[in-house]
Design a protein around this motif. Sequence first.
Motif, mmCIF file in Angstrom:
data_model
loop_
_atom_site.group_PDB
_atom_site.id
_atom_site.type_symbol
_atom_site.label_atom_id
_atom_site.label_comp_id
_atom_site.label_asym_id
_atom_site.label_seq_id
_atom_site.Cartn_x
_atom_site.Cartn_y
_atom_site.Cartn_z
ATOM 1 N N ASN A 113 4.620 38.761 11.889
ATOM 2 C CA ASN A 113 6.030 38.647 11.504
ATOM 3 C C ASN A 113 6.192 38.112 10.089
ATOM 4 O OD1 ASN A 113 8.781 39.065 12.364
ATOM 5 N ND2 ASN A 113 8.993 36.877 12.000
ATOM 6 N N ARG A 114 5.208 37.312 9.634
ATOM 7 C CA ARG A 114 5.276 36.865 8.239
ATOM 8 C C ARG A 114 5.148 38.081 7.309
ATOM 9 N NH1 ARG A 114 4.756 31.178 7.924
ATOM 10 N NH2 ARG A 114 4.327 30.346 9.985
ATOM 11 N N HIS A 115 4.385 39.076 7.753
ATOM 12 C CA HIS A 115 4.263 40.304 6.968
ATOM 13 C C HIS A 115 5.509 41.171 7.113
ATOM 14 C CE1 HIS A 115 -0.421 40.187 6.924
ATOM 15 N NE2 HIS A 115 0.136 39.154 6.351
ATOM 16 N N TRP A 116 6.011 41.270 8.350
ATOM 17 C CA TRP A 116 7.204 42.101 8.568
ATOM 18 C C TRP A 116 8.340 41.628 7.671
ATOM 19 C CZ3 TRP A 116 7.038 46.623 10.519
ATOM 20 C CH2 TRP A 116 6.295 46.945 11.664
ATOM 21 N N GLN A 117 8.409 40.315 7.460
ATOM 22 C CA GLN A 117 9.508 39.783 6.649
ATOM 23 C C GLN A 117 9.496 40.389 5.244
ATOM 24 O OE1 GLN A 117 9.182 35.864 5.211
ATOM 25 N NE2 GLN A 117 11.367 35.484 5.242
ATOM 26 N N HIS A 118 8.325 40.319 4.589
ATOM 27 C CA HIS A 118 8.227 40.914 3.248
ATOM 28 C C HIS A 118 8.337 42.431 3.325
ATOM 29 C CE1 HIS A 118 7.244 37.055 1.647
ATOM 30 N NE2 HIS A 118 6.131 36.956 2.317
ATOM 31 N N TYR A 119 7.782 42.991 4.392
ATOM 32 C CA TYR A 119 7.783 44.439 4.565
ATOM 33 C C TYR A 119 9.210 44.969 4.655
ATOM 34 C CZ TYR A 119 7.027 48.929 6.863
ATOM 35 O OH TYR A 119 7.044 50.250 7.186
ATOM 36 N N GLU A 120 10.024 44.311 5.473
ATOM 37 C CA GLU A 120 11.401 44.784 5.623
ATOM 38 C C GLU A 120 12.169 44.657 4.317
ATOM 39 O OE1 GLU A 120 12.798 42.759 9.381
ATOM 40 O OE2 GLU A 120 13.486 44.823 9.597
ATOM 41 N N LYS A 121 11.865 43.592 3.585
ATOM 42 C CA LYS A 121 12.519 43.418 2.278
ATOM 43 C C LYS A 121 12.080 44.537 1.331
ATOM 44 C CE LYS A 121 14.831 40.138 1.324
ATOM 45 N NZ LYS A 121 16.281 40.080 1.614
ATOM 46 N N ALA A 122 10.764 44.839 1.345
ATOM 47 C CA ALA A 122 10.255 45.912 0.489
ATOM 48 C C ALA A 122 10.912 47.235 0.855
ATOM 49 C CB ALA A 122 8.729 46.017 0.627
ATOM 50 N N TYR A 123 11.067 47.468 2.144
ATOM 51 C CA TYR A 123 11.658 48.731 2.592
ATOM 52 C C TYR A 123 13.109 48.831 2.144
ATOM 53 C CZ TYR A 123 11.820 52.858 5.492
ATOM 54 O OH TYR A 123 11.902 54.158 5.911
ATOM 55 N N MET A 143 4.793 43.506 -2.046
ATOM 56 C CA MET A 143 4.765 43.259 -0.609
ATOM 57 C C MET A 143 3.323 43.048 -0.151
ATOM 58 S SD MET A 143 4.082 44.951 2.503
ATOM 59 C CE MET A 143 4.350 46.718 2.404
ATOM 60 N N LEU A 144 2.421 43.914 -0.615
ATOM 61 C CA LEU A 144 1.020 43.771 -0.206
ATOM 62 C C LEU A 144 0.444 42.462 -0.740
ATOM 63 C CD1 LEU A 144 -0.264 47.422 -0.729
ATOM 64 C CD2 LEU A 144 0.342 46.309 1.407
ATOM 65 N N GLY A 145 0.815 42.097 -1.958
ATOM 66 C CA GLY A 145 0.306 40.859 -2.541
ATOM 67 C C GLY A 145 0.790 39.637 -1.778
ATOM 68 N N LEU A 146 2.076 39.592 -1.475
ATOM 69 C CA LEU A 146 2.610 38.455 -0.730
ATOM 70 C C LEU A 146 1.991 38.361 0.656
ATOM 71 C CD1 LEU A 146 6.410 38.714 -1.637
ATOM 72 C CD2 LEU A 146 4.831 36.953 -2.398
ATOM 73 N N ASN A 147 1.647 39.519 1.213
ATOM 74 C CA ASN A 147 1.055 39.542 2.557
ATOM 75 C C ASN A 147 -0.455 39.405 2.526
ATOM 76 O OD1 ASN A 147 3.524 39.856 3.710
ATOM 77 N ND2 ASN A 147 3.375 42.072 3.948
#
Lengths: 473, 180
Positions: free
Chosen positions: A222-232, B120-124
């Motif tokens: 979910n820490r990844h989904w957070q940035h992922y959704e923002k990126a999307y 996004m990949l960097g932050l993750n």
Amino acid sequence: MVSVPKDFDPRTYDPVEHRAPLVLGDHDFHTVTESIARPVEWKPPIGWYLVLAASLSLLGLFGVAIGYLVWEGIGIWGVNNPTSWGWAIVNFVFWVGIGHAGTLISAILFLFRQKWRTSINRAAEAMTIFAVMCALSFPTIHVGRIWLLYWVFPIPNQMAMWPNFRSPLLWDVFAVSIYGTVSALFWYTGLIPDLATMRDRAKTRIRQVVYGFFALGWRDSNRHWQHYEKAYLILAGLSTPLVLSVHTIVSFDFAVSQLPGWHTTIFPPYFVAGAIFSGFAMVITLMVVCRSVFKMQHLLTYRHFENMAKIILLTGSMVGYAYAMEMFIAWYSGNPYEQFAFLYRAFGPYAWAYWIMVSCNVISPQIFWFKKARTNMAVLFIVSIFVNIGMWFERFVITVTSLSFDFLPSSWAYYSPTIWDVACFAGSFGLFLTMFTLFVRYLPMVAIAEVKTVMPQANPHHASGMTTATGGH
Amino acid sequence: MARHKEKIFGVLAQFESSQDIFRACEKVRDAGYTRWDAHTPFPVHGLDAAMGLKPSRLPWIVLVAALTGASCALLLQWWTSAVDYPLIIAGKPLFSWQAFVPVTFEVAVLFGALGALLGMLGLNRLPQHYHPVFQSKAFDRASDDKFFISIEAQDPRFDTSKTADMLRSVGATHVEMLEE
């Protein structure tokens, strides 16, 4: 005074509950994964091999046509003086227009929170990328000496010259190539979680390694989904003005020139509407087939097709309005060259093409005023084919009629294509269909993670989804 | 237990629905854990708040990237058209900025999009093809229909048995230890 029901809960209240659900039938998350992964994991039906063989044959034809073109020069085409832009530019605009639906669906409908996009966006984005590949190949081969193509890029060269940044043709190089790149980035971003799903389901080592490599180690965190959704969201926000700008700039190729019939301010919005129109038609063409072949009736529902039919009706009427407005402005401008260009378009030697365009683009979509037509797969398929034909003819009418009859009657010439024009156009369908056929076989054609988010049980506050610690599905 | 502690990455707990994981995340957050994560097959709405996550910094990365793209494109067009290869076209000024808007815009979008994906990949911290959670066989379903919470042994509040018990008490159907 409106009274609020006693059991009203703003967290669970769904004002659109009475609409048809986006995933039909008694499905849970697992069965959705299964049904989308099936075409990628099962042995494909014989029909898939037949389509691939046919597509590869056309792709081979494309290779032969391009090879001969490079060998002999663009004289093998029907282009002449004054019609120096023949089918190649018609095909370019045709394909780049088709390529607009994917990003429209993935970006603009995303920003407008149109949840029904989730079932069709993956395939539409794939279609976009493949259509842009076809589109880019035409200007590339149209330059004739394709080994000098690097002249269009701002690369230091032995001539100590730079490209002319004031030219719409150069804007187009940037617009279309960046559009293709950003569409691919957007598509890949959406694919990452689904590639992880395919990796986790992999039965063979090679699948595990290949899907795993491209999934980048995605662990559904979910820490990844957070940035992922923002990126999307940001990619959607960036792609929205991009998709509108691309066909605007394509229209500048025409509108910035002085030629009667091209030099009109209506071109940018008219081209964008036409692009969305043709793109949705191609999405319907492909999805009607995929839906039944890959048994995705529960994901690609009548509601999805009905919405797309409504967009076709809207944009079809918009291009119809643009055709009428072009005629009106030609008359109202009082410019005899402009008046002549439009009179000759509708009643001159290319009248057959003009009226094919009007019948296919303006008249045929009017059937979508009726719900029966919007929810009938056969009607949808046939009208979508008509729209594809009509939109090709629109670009033909715009490109060829204006060039054939310019200011001086002494330079007029009728344009007819040669067999090599036909071979190049048919061949580009080979490229498009080969890519799409491989796509449906090797990548999930519906966004697995995204479809789950529009199912009612995905809502963490949805009452029926509560399970006990010992329960489970 | 203490002598194995270096080898333990943490504990992984499985939940059956988005409703269960949502409540469990609220409990883990309120228990004061900091080095933990939730794994869900799709982004669960509101889970960021249930986990107590701060907003993503990604928009700032994209803003900088897009502005860089716009500046580079404008600089390139100014230098090539007005300085290195001055050529008068259609009687326009050498730096006719209006004509440079389309390319400036397109390149800003390109850089912004690259910034969004790479940022996004960097932050993750991706790509990271190995992670201890992948040891778990049950975890294959994290990308399908199951929901997980992983709590790292590095967390100051971590205690092998108490943390596992806590996760069971908030609704976990399966709890396992992960090695480093």
